[in-house]
Design a protein around this motif. Structure first.
Motif, mmCIF file in Angstrom:
data_model
loop_
_atom_site.group_PDB
_atom_site.id
_atom_site.type_symbol
_atom_site.label_atom_id
_atom_site.label_comp_id
_atom_site.label_asym_id
_atom_site.label_seq_id
_atom_site.Cartn_x
_atom_site.Cartn_y
_atom_site.Cartn_z
ATOM 1 N N ASN A 191 0.823 -1.212 0.000
ATOM 2 C CA ASN A 191 0.000 0.000 0.000
ATOM 3 C C ASN A 191 0.855 1.259 0.000
ATOM 4 O O ASN A 191 0.503 2.261 -0.647
ATOM 5 N N ASN A 192 1.962 1.233 0.721
ATOM 6 C CA ASN A 192 2.850 2.400 0.750
ATOM 7 C C ASN A 192 3.558 2.606 -0.589
ATOM 8 O O ASN A 192 3.777 3.741 -1.020
ATOM 9 N N LEU A 193 3.924 1.506 -1.258
ATOM 10 C CA LEU A 193 4.608 1.626 -2.538
ATOM 11 C C LEU A 193 3.736 2.283 -3.599
ATOM 12 O O LEU A 193 4.247 2.906 -4.529
ATOM 13 N N ALA A 194 2.422 2.135 -3.478
ATOM 14 C CA ALA A 194 1.518 2.760 -4.446
ATOM 15 C C ALA A 194 1.584 4.275 -4.380
ATOM 16 O O ALA A 194 1.194 4.959 -5.340
ATOM 17 N N ALA A 195 2.072 4.829 -3.262
ATOM 18 C CA ALA A 195 2.144 6.280 -3.094
ATOM 19 C C ALA A 195 3.565 6.819 -3.180
ATOM 20 O O ALA A 195 3.782 8.015 -2.987
ATOM 21 N N VAL A 196 4.538 5.945 -3.456
ATOM 22 C CA VAL A 196 5.929 6.389 -3.550
ATOM 23 C C VAL A 196 6.121 7.205 -4.829
ATOM 24 O O VAL A 196 5.592 6.840 -5.885
ATOM 25 N N PRO A 197 6.852 8.338 -4.800
ATOM 26 C CA PRO A 197 7.121 9.102 -6.028
ATOM 27 C C PRO A 197 7.764 8.231 -7.096
ATOM 28 O O PRO A 197 8.615 7.394 -6.808
ATOM 29 N N SER A 198 7.329 8.434 -8.337
ATOM 30 C CA SER A 198 7.756 7.552 -9.424
ATOM 31 C C SER A 198 9.255 7.609 -9.682
ATOM 32 O O SER A 198 9.842 6.630 -10.143
ATOM 33 N N ILE A 199 9.885 8.743 -9.392
ATOM 34 C CA ILE A 199 11.316 8.855 -9.654
ATOM 35 C C ILE A 199 12.116 7.878 -8.783
ATOM 36 O O ILE A 199 13.215 7.464 -9.138
ATOM 37 N N THR A 200 11.539 7.486 -7.640
ATOM 38 C CA THR A 200 12.199 6.506 -6.780
ATOM 39 C C THR A 200 12.373 5.177 -7.504
ATOM 40 O O THR A 200 13.404 4.501 -7.357
ATOM 41 N N PHE A 201 11.378 4.785 -8.275
ATOM 42 C CA PHE A 201 11.489 3.546 -9.038
ATOM 43 C C PHE A 201 12.558 3.667 -10.127
ATOM 44 O O PHE A 201 13.210 2.687 -10.478
ATOM 45 N N GLY A 202 12.729 4.874 -10.668
ATOM 46 C CA GLY A 202 13.811 5.080 -11.630
ATOM 47 C C GLY A 202 15.170 4.902 -10.982
ATOM 48 O O GLY A 202 16.077 4.295 -11.569
ATOM 49 N N LEU A 203 15.333 5.442 -9.787
ATOM 50 C CA LEU A 203 16.595 5.253 -9.061
ATOM 51 C C LEU A 203 16.824 3.776 -8.739
ATOM 52 O O LEU A 203 17.959 3.272 -8.817
ATOM 53 N N LEU A 204 15.750 3.069 -8.379
ATOM 54 C CA LEU A 204 15.862 1.648 -8.093
ATOM 55 C C LEU A 204 16.274 0.867 -9.336
ATOM 56 O O LEU A 204 17.141 -0.016 -9.275
ATOM 57 N N GLY A 205 15.667 1.197 -10.474
ATOM 58 C CA GLY A 205 16.047 0.533 -11.718
ATOM 59 C C GLY A 205 17.472 0.825 -12.115
ATOM 60 O O GLY A 205 18.196 -0.049 -12.617
ATOM 61 N N LEU A 206 17.912 2.081 -11.894
ATOM 62 C CA LEU A 206 19.292 2.442 -12.202
ATOM 63 C C LEU A 206 20.274 1.664 -11.331
ATOM 64 O O LEU A 206 21.310 1.178 -11.815
ATOM 65 N N ALA A 207 19.961 1.517 -10.054
ATOM 66 C CA ALA A 207 20.875 0.856 -9.128
ATOM 67 C C ALA A 207 20.909 -0.659 -9.335
ATOM 68 O O ALA A 207 21.984 -1.274 -9.233
ATOM 69 N N ILE A 208 19.757 -1.253 -9.642
ATOM 70 C CA ILE A 208 19.692 -2.716 -9.710
ATOM 71 C C ILE A 208 19.852 -3.225 -11.137
ATOM 72 O O ILE A 208 20.790 -3.981 -11.447
ATOM 73 N N PHE A 209 18.955 -2.828 -12.021
ATOM 74 C CA PHE A 209 18.935 -3.404 -13.366
ATOM 75 C C PHE A 209 20.136 -2.979 -14.212
ATOM 76 O O PHE A 209 20.661 -3.771 -14.992
ATOM 77 N N ILE A 210 20.555 -1.721 -14.065
ATOM 78 C CA ILE A 210 21.655 -1.229 -14.912
ATOM 79 C C ILE A 210 23.011 -1.470 -14.260
ATOM 80 O O ILE A 210 23.914 -2.058 -14.862
ATOM 81 N N ASN A 211 23.169 -1.025 -12.995
ATOM 82 C CA ASN A 211 24.485 -1.121 -12.356
ATOM 83 C C ASN A 211 24.843 -2.540 -11.918
ATOM 84 O O ASN A 211 26.021 -2.912 -11.933
ATOM 85 N N ILE A 212 23.864 -3.334 -11.529
ATOM 86 C CA ILE A 212 24.154 -4.694 -11.045
ATOM 87 C C ILE A 212 24.008 -5.724 -12.163
ATOM 88 O O ILE A 212 24.919 -6.515 -12.414
ATOM 89 N N PHE A 213 22.860 -5.704 -12.864
ATOM 90 C CA PHE A 213 22.608 -6.720 -13.898
ATOM 91 C C PHE A 213 23.086 -6.304 -15.287
ATOM 92 O O PHE A 213 23.093 -7.130 -16.207
ATOM 93 N N GLY A 214 23.463 -5.059 -15.464
ATOM 94 C CA GLY A 214 24.039 -4.625 -16.731
ATOM 95 C C GLY A 214 23.068 -4.519 -17.881
ATOM 96 O O GLY A 214 23.468 -4.649 -19.052
ATOM 97 N N VAL A 215 21.801 -4.254 -17.622
ATOM 98 C CA VAL A 215 20.827 -4.062 -18.702
ATOM 99 C C VAL A 215 21.133 -2.748 -19.418
ATOM 100 O O VAL A 215 21.486 -1.748 -18.794
#
Length: 425
Positions: A250-274
């Motif tokens: 329920n809390n994630l539904a209200a999180v600012p969308s840019i936070t998900f961009g930072l999460l994708g940058l940290a995990i998918f790009i920097n760790i998994f190399g997408v």
């Protein structure tokens, strides 16, 4: 006694009158609020339409150009590479010199500047499509430069000159009098990718990037979201861990969308190399953002199924899995689909998370797969809005109209799907 009853009745009537007045004021405030909201929408959409409608028209010059085989050094048997590299720009310059009197290099440069730098690609495409045109006269509508386009559509009737000099205005007025300079529906706006030249810039690449990104988002978010909703509502034990998971969803539904961009940058790009700036990474990030919405709407749809359905299935000897997947899930699916479409519509309009994963890059080519470099409509709008050319302003509004059309279509599909498939108990 009578006087006391009269006084009491008078007080009651006064109180009722005050309540009616208060109710009337409340209704008036509600009507004014709705009216103000509608007025804001009318002003907003009216402004967008007034600025963006001209993006769907393009100024062209009707020309008759001889595809001289000797000048080009080509014939209908020439290889494709030679046909592609022919001097078509020289043919256009030659044609312009024959239609206007020029005496100096600066005048020739001013004359050539009236036609778009990409006009020779029109000749190239025509010859590549039909090499037998070589040696004949081709009737074609040459795309004009953005300065000419803005002058013809906005400033000509007001007597303005824009960024054109008197000599250029003389040639243009001559072409207008001859009926050769005109405005037509802009097919390039829907068939071209992005470009540094406003008259050549289109939304085809952004639309394809958007569709591919949404495809990845749907293929990941829908099955994961539905599975999570079913597990949390039907199978998960009611304990503290489950409660913490539900609160976080329920809390994630209200999180600012840019936070998900930072999460994708940290995990998918920097760790998994997408790779950056691809529909794949965009779909992964938007999946993270839409999952809470899909899970919450999915659980609400499952809760709306009457308990009698479950009890009847259990009474006939069905197992827990059979009850859920044969009875509950089919009845809850319309609500789940509606929530998914609404989540996808929200993802369609997101810009901030995609900026964090590099989808702000200038991409000319139209993507063909989820791993090709691309951009999406909201980011394309952001890029064009930051461009200094006046022609990009109308293209920004035109792209907003296209984006709003997609949003309205998706929400319409969600409403119609809900009404068609839902069951009332």
């Amino acid at each position: 006694m009578t006087d006391q009853l009269t006084t009491t009745r008078s007080k009651v009537e006064q109180g009722m009158a005050r309540r009616r007045r208060a109710e009337g004021r409340f209704r008036l405030y509600g009507v004014l609020s709705v009216g103000f909201g509608l007025l804001c929408l009318v002003v907003l959409f009216g402004n967008i339409l007034s600025q963006g409608s001209s993006a769907f028209r393009q100024t062209v010059l009707q020309a008759e150009i001889l595809l001289d085989q000797e000048y080009l050094g080509l014939n209908n048997q020439s290889p494709v590479n030679e046909l592609r590299n022919g001097n078509y720009e020289g043919l256009i310059k030659q044609y312009l010199r024959n239609t206007a009197e020029v005496s100096s290099r600066s005048e020739r440069r001013a004359l050539y500047g009236l036609v778009s730098v990409g006009a020779h690609w029109q000749l190239q495409d025509a010859v590549l499509a039909n090499p037998d045109l070589l040696g004949s006269t081709l009737s074609i509508e040459l795309i004009m430069d953005d300065n000419v386009d803005q002058w013809f559509k906005h400033e000509r009737d007001e007597g303005g000159a824009g960024r054109l000099n008197e000599l250029q205005l003389g040639w243009l007025e001559q072409w207008v009098a001859e009926g050769r300079l005109k405005s037509r529906f802009s097919t390039t706006f829907f068939t071209n990718g992005d470009s540094r030249e406003p008259e050549l810039a289109g939304v085809h690449g952004a639309i394809m990037g958007t569709l591919l990104t949404l495809m990845v988002t749907f293929l990941l978010s829908f099955p994961i979201g539905v599975a999570a909703a079913i597990y949390l509502e039907e199978f998960a034990p009611k304990n503290r861990i489950t409660e913490i998971v539900e609160i976080n969803i329920n809390n994630l539904a209200a999180v600012p969308s840019i936070t998900f961009g930072l999460l994708g940058l940290a995990i998918f790009i920097n760790i998994f190399g997408v790779s950056r700036s691809t529909p794949l990474i965009g779909g992964l990030v938007l999946t993270l953002m839409t999952l809470p919405t899909i899970i919450i709407s999915g659980r609400a749809a499952i809760k709306s199924v009457p308990p009698s359905i479950r009890e009847a299935a259990f009474g006939l000897g069905a197992s827990k899995m059979q009850v859920v997947f044969h009875h509950v899930l089919p009845l809850a699916m319309p609500g789940m689909l509606t929530g998914t479409i609404i989540g996808m519509a929200q993802a369609l309009g997101e810009t901030a998370p995609l900026l964090m994963i590099g989808m702000i890059a200038f991409v000319v080519d139209v993507p063909g797969f989820i791993t090709d470099p691309s951009t999406v409509l909201p980011v394309q709008i952001f890029l064009w809005s930051d461009s200094p050319e006046q022609a990009f302003t109308e293209r920004t509004s035109g792209a907003i109209i296209v984006l709003l059309t997609f949003l309205i279509m998706m929400n319409t599909v969600a409403v119609r799907l809900r009404r068609r498939l839902e069951r009332r108990w």
